[in-house]
Enzyme design. Structure first.
Site, PDB file in Angstrom:
ATOM      1  N   SER A   1      22.105 -17.465 -10.775  1.00 34.09           N
ATOM      2  CA  SER A   1      23.070 -16.365 -10.875  1.00 34.09           C
ATOM      3  C   SER A   1      24.207 -16.738 -11.843  1.00 34.09           C
ATOM      4  O   SER A   1      23.924 -17.087 -12.992  1.00 34.09           O
ATOM      5  CB  SER A   1      23.575 -16.004  -9.472  1.00 34.09           C
ATOM      6  OG  SER A   1      24.143 -14.737  -9.467  1.00 34.09           O
TER       7      SER A   1
ATOM      8  N   ASP B   1       1.301  -1.765  -6.735  1.00 40.02           N
ATOM      9  CA  ASP B   1       0.643  -2.965  -6.219  1.00 40.02           C
ATOM     10  C   ASP B   1      -0.840  -3.033  -6.614  1.00 40.02           C
ATOM     11  O   ASP B   1      -1.304  -4.054  -7.128  1.00 40.02           O
ATOM     12  CB  ASP B   1       0.855  -3.030  -4.696  1.00 40.02           C
ATOM     13  CG  ASP B   1       0.203  -4.243  -4.045  1.00 40.02           C
ATOM     14  OD1 ASP B   1      -0.186  -5.165  -4.778  1.00 40.02           O
ATOM     15  OD2 ASP B   1       0.099  -4.267  -2.803  1.00 40.02           O
TER      16      ASP B   1
ATOM     17  N   ASP C   1      -2.457  -4.384 -10.234  1.00 42.45           N
ATOM     18  CA  ASP C   1      -2.737  -5.760 -10.658  1.00 42.45           C
ATOM     19  C   ASP C   1      -4.068  -6.256 -10.092  1.00 42.45           C
ATOM     20  O   ASP C   1      -4.419  -7.419 -10.241  1.00 42.45           O
ATOM     21  CB  ASP C   1      -1.582  -6.690 -10.279  1.00 42.45           C
ATOM     22  CG  ASP C   1      -1.249  -6.670  -8.781  1.00 42.45           C
ATOM     23  OD1 ASP C   1      -2.195  -6.663  -7.963  1.00 42.45           O
ATOM     24  OD2 ASP C   1      -0.065  -6.673  -8.431  1.00 42.45           O
TER      25      ASP C   1
ATOM     26  N   ASP D   1      -1.756  -6.434  -1.965  1.00 43.34           N
ATOM     27  CA  ASP D   1      -1.266  -7.523  -1.113  1.00 43.34           C
ATOM     28  C   ASP D   1       0.240  -7.455  -0.893  1.00 43.34           C
ATOM     29  O   ASP D   1       0.853  -8.413  -0.441  1.00 43.34           O
ATOM     30  CB  ASP D   1      -1.627  -8.879  -1.749  1.00 43.34           C
ATOM     31  CG  ASP D   1      -1.067  -9.021  -3.159  1.00 43.34           C
ATOM     32  OD1 ASP D   1      -0.449  -8.057  -3.659  1.00 43.34           O
ATOM     33  OD2 ASP D   1      -1.250 -10.084  -3.763  1.00 43.34           O
TER      34      ASP D   1
ATOM     35  N   ASP E   1      14.635  -8.838  -8.032  1.00 48.55           N
ATOM     36  CA  ASP E   1      16.089  -9.058  -7.991  1.00 48.55           C
ATOM     37  C   ASP E   1      16.813  -7.721  -8.166  1.00 48.55           C
ATOM     38  O   ASP E   1      16.659  -7.060  -9.191  1.00 48.55           O
ATOM     39  CB  ASP E   1      16.460 -10.038  -9.119  1.00 48.55           C
ATOM     40  CG  ASP E   1      17.909 -10.520  -9.050  1.00 48.55           C
ATOM     41  OD1 ASP E   1      18.781  -9.784  -8.550  1.00 48.55           O
ATOM     42  OD2 ASP E   1      18.161 -11.646  -9.530  1.00 48.55           O
TER      43      ASP E   1
ATOM     44  N   HIS F   1      17.070 -11.903  -5.459  1.00 48.39           N
ATOM     45  CA  HIS F   1      18.088 -12.628  -6.214  1.00 48.39           C
ATOM     46  C   HIS F   1      18.205 -14.064  -5.693  1.00 48.39           C
ATOM     47  O   HIS F   1      18.675 -14.273  -4.566  1.00 48.39           O
ATOM     48  CB  HIS F   1      19.427 -11.905  -6.123  1.00 48.39           C
ATOM     49  CG  HIS F   1      20.472 -12.487  -7.023  1.00 48.39           C
ATOM     50  ND1 HIS F   1      20.294 -12.569  -8.383  1.00 48.39           N
ATOM     51  CD2 HIS F   1      21.686 -13.021  -6.774  1.00 48.39           C
ATOM     52  CE1 HIS F   1      21.363 -13.140  -8.920  1.00 48.39           C
ATOM     53  NE2 HIS F   1      22.230 -13.418  -7.963  1.00 48.39           N
TER      54      HIS F   1
END
Ligand code: NAG
Ligand code: NAG
Ligand code: NAG
Ligand code: NAG
Ligand code: NAG
Ligand code: NAG
Ligand code: NAG
Length: 570
Positions: free
Chosen positions: A199, A268, A271, A275, A421, A462
């Protein structure tokens, strides 16, 4: 402070000759001077310019606790190794000073490891230093010249010297003095110097690479807040898009799980594996209109047309009226954390935006976010963004993309960012990577991949944690402490069968790159059940150096990293 105890020496003696030799190299022998943990002993290693003072030097016993709370780091460390805890105050200008801390473990691995900060927060990060000391590193962290919580920049008001300390000066100054104290204390040279943080800590690491390339041999910069003068205004703008709460365009927090579920449903499978992990949000063709309410639908389960317009804004780059990009958008899949900045149930945008603008750009007398009228066009417009760019308070932006001096001195940089994030979008790291490539590749200065690796981590939030059960743990900055104050490395995967843990542990990966010249390729992220390292491993998955992405082999267990391969998708 005494030299290693008889117990330590004796158990090493009885284990094997190799560790005996290592011990002798590391700690000298019975005739070596004892380690002196006192302000008097340590002050001799500081320059005689009366700018720096040892505030205290305190011995901590084996399995000891350390608690010097600050607003930014309110948590104690327990289970520490035997060490000398030192705090140093440094006058940085006639109107400013900063402090830094050192943990000097008795059993030192001869390496120096610096930790970073978060947001606008001020305080010494004893927490991550404790993790470092447990692995034998000297740990260093600076308070950056002030005390505050992460979201509070009020300390910066009309205080440009303290802004500079926060921007970069305290970090570099602490490292120079911290190295001198370390080498004086042990009476020997530091073998290697490292940096690992997330960060604002990621920004501080990139700033070091850019401004002080000699400070570190290896740097791990995670989810860096590198583009301060755009990230902070964007944090305000995304909040404003979702305000006021009474507007028909407002999306309340209760709808974000519904949006997240729909994004997951669409992205999802693209790809190849369903999962709960979106491997490639940038290649997902997302159709938001499936969220639109039908006339009879209960509006707590869908989005109205005005709300859908707001959602479009979140997923598109922030641009000015000429379509110049001001800041890149949230990636798809960051919905579980994005409400943090969208202040979905509050009437005010995030202080990460308002506090920076009011305290560092416009210098408004009362700097709390409530006193800054962002609704007033004379106080918030696109020129405010450019004013922030021009002022670049504290010279905090880490935007010098020619990092070839760091490469030339042999430095190695690993940069990673969680794709989920919601505080600092991973798109901003991708932008940084592309800018570095655009700077280094055409000039043929240095092959970037020979010293700089960038990883995007699917499903990671994050700095720590993940959406669903996405593997996220790689022992990056702050991650070990987030799982417990005695967690170190990657428990269960530190052994020699795993390349000394370097495939699983990003710190070890950068160390092996620096010390053995072995370039990291894929890393492996781990997720334990309940994020509890004493429980079983739920999943592991390869994370790949950009632009590669992990692809399932089509037959193996998707929860095992061996079933995935890093492939370039184009
Ligand atoms: C150990 O002591 C001997 C004899 O005083 C000295 O020559 C040698 O340098 C010492 N070794 C270390 C590692 O300090
Ligand atoms: C500071 O001054 C003292 C004596 O005044 C001297 O012994 C010491 O070596 C000096 N330290 C440095 C770092 O120059
Ligand atoms: C370490 O200290 C904790 C208290 O902080 C105590 O519960 C524990 O038993 C100690 N462990 C050892 C090995 O002494
Ligand atoms: C809409 O759904 C919410 C939550 O499921 C429920 O509390 C509310 O009563 C529903 N409203 C109507 C009009 O059915
Ligand atoms: C705010 O203060 C800084 C010095 O700290 C100054 O450079 C800047 O111009 C001021 N901003 C405005 C809008 O006057
Ligand atoms: C903020 O600015 C808006 C637009 O100029 C104005 O209507 C509003 O009254 C201002 N709020 C305060 C608290 O001054
Ligand atoms: C835009 O905001 C700046 C302060 O950041 C102010 O100086 C300027 O007058 C504003 N522009 C307009 C058109 O209101």
């Amino acid at each position: 402070m005494s030299p290693p105890t008889n117990r330590t020496w004796f158990s090493s003696f009885t284990s094997n000759l190799q560790s005996l030799l290592l011990l002798t190299q590391s700690f000298g022998n019975a005739t070596s001077p004892t380690l002196q943990c006192s302000p008097e002993a340590l002050s001799q290693f500081l320059p005689n310019d009366s700018q720096s003072t040892i505030t205290y030097a305190t011995s901590v016993a084996q399995n000891g606790t350390w608690f010097k709370p600050s607003p930014a780091f309110p948590t104690p460390n327990s289970g520490l190794p035997e060490l000398c805890a030192v705090a140093i105050n440094v006058v940085s200008s006639p109107t400013s000073s900063y402090n830094f801390g050192l943990f000097l473990p008795t059993e030192w691995n001869t390496r120096f490891l610096t930790s970073g900060n978060g947001g606008f927060g001020g305080g010494i990060n004893w927490n991550d230093m404790g993790t470092s000391a447990l692995s034998g590193f000297v740990g260093l962290s600076t308070d950056t010249g002030h005390l505050s919580t992460s979201g509070d920049a009020s300390w910066a008001l009309n205080n440009p010297e303290t802004q500079t300390d926060w921007g970069y000066r305290a970090m570099h100054g602490s490292i120079v003095l911290g190295k001198a104290i370390t080498e004086g204390y042990y009476g020997k040279k530091i073998s290697y110097s490292y940096y690992s943080a997330c960060s604002t800590g990621g920004r501080q690491g990139l700033k070091e690479v850019q401004m002080f390339p000699d400070d570190f041999d290896g740097v791990v910069a995670a989810a860096p807040a590198w583009w301060t003068s755009r990230l902070q205004p964007w944090s305000l703008q995304v909040g404003l898009w979702n305000l006021p709460v009474t507007s028909p365009t407002h999306i309340p927090s209760t709808l974000f799980p519904i949006i997240a579920t729909e994004v997951m449903r669409q992205c999802d499978p693209q790809d190849g594996v369903v999962d709960g992990i979106i491997q490639s949000p940038f290649s997902c063709q997302f159709i938001p209109s499936t969220l639109l309410c039908t006339p009879s639908q209960n509006t707590s389960t869908c989005l109205t047309a005005p709300q859908l317009k707001t959602l479009y804004k979140f997923y598109h780059d922030w641009t000015d009226s000429d379509n110049n990009v001001l800041f890149p958008s949230y990636p798809l899949g960051s919905e579980s954390q994005s409400p943090f900045l969208l202040n979905t149930d509050s009437s005010i945008p995030s202080s990460y935006g308002t506090s920076w603008i009011s305290s560092m750009v416009l210098n408004l007398s009362a700097s709390t976010s409530s006193s800054y009228n962002w609704s007033s066009p004379s106080l918030w417009n696109v020129s405010t963004v450019h004013l922030g760019d021009a002022l670049n308070p504290g010279n905090a932006n880490a935007d010098d993309f020619d990092i070839s001096p760091f490469a030339k001195r042999g430095g190695k940089l690993i940069h990673y960012h969680g794709l989920a994030d919601g505080l600092i979008p991973a798109t901003s790291s991708l932008y940084f990577y592309n800018q570095v490539m655009a700077t280094l590749v055409p000039s043929s200065k240095v092959p970037a991949s020979s010293f700089y690796k960038f990883y995007l981590v699917p499903g990671m939030l994050h700095c720590s944690g993940s959406v669903g059960d996405a593997p996220w743990y790689i022992n990056g900055g702050g991650q070990a402490f987030s799982l417990g104050d005695t967690v170190t490395g990657v428990p269960g995967f530190d052994d020699s069968r795993n390349g000394g843990g370097a495939r699983f542990d990003v710190l070890k990966a950068v160390m092996r790159w620096v010390e053995d010249g072995i370039e990291p390729e894929e890393l492996v992220a781990t997720k334990w059940v309940d994020d509890d390292v004493t429980k079983e491993v739920r999943r592991q998955r390869k994370i790949c150096p950009y632009p590669e992405s992990a692809v399932w082999d089509g037959e193996g267990d998707v929860d095992m990293e061996g079933s995935w391969k890093c492939k370039s998708l184009f």
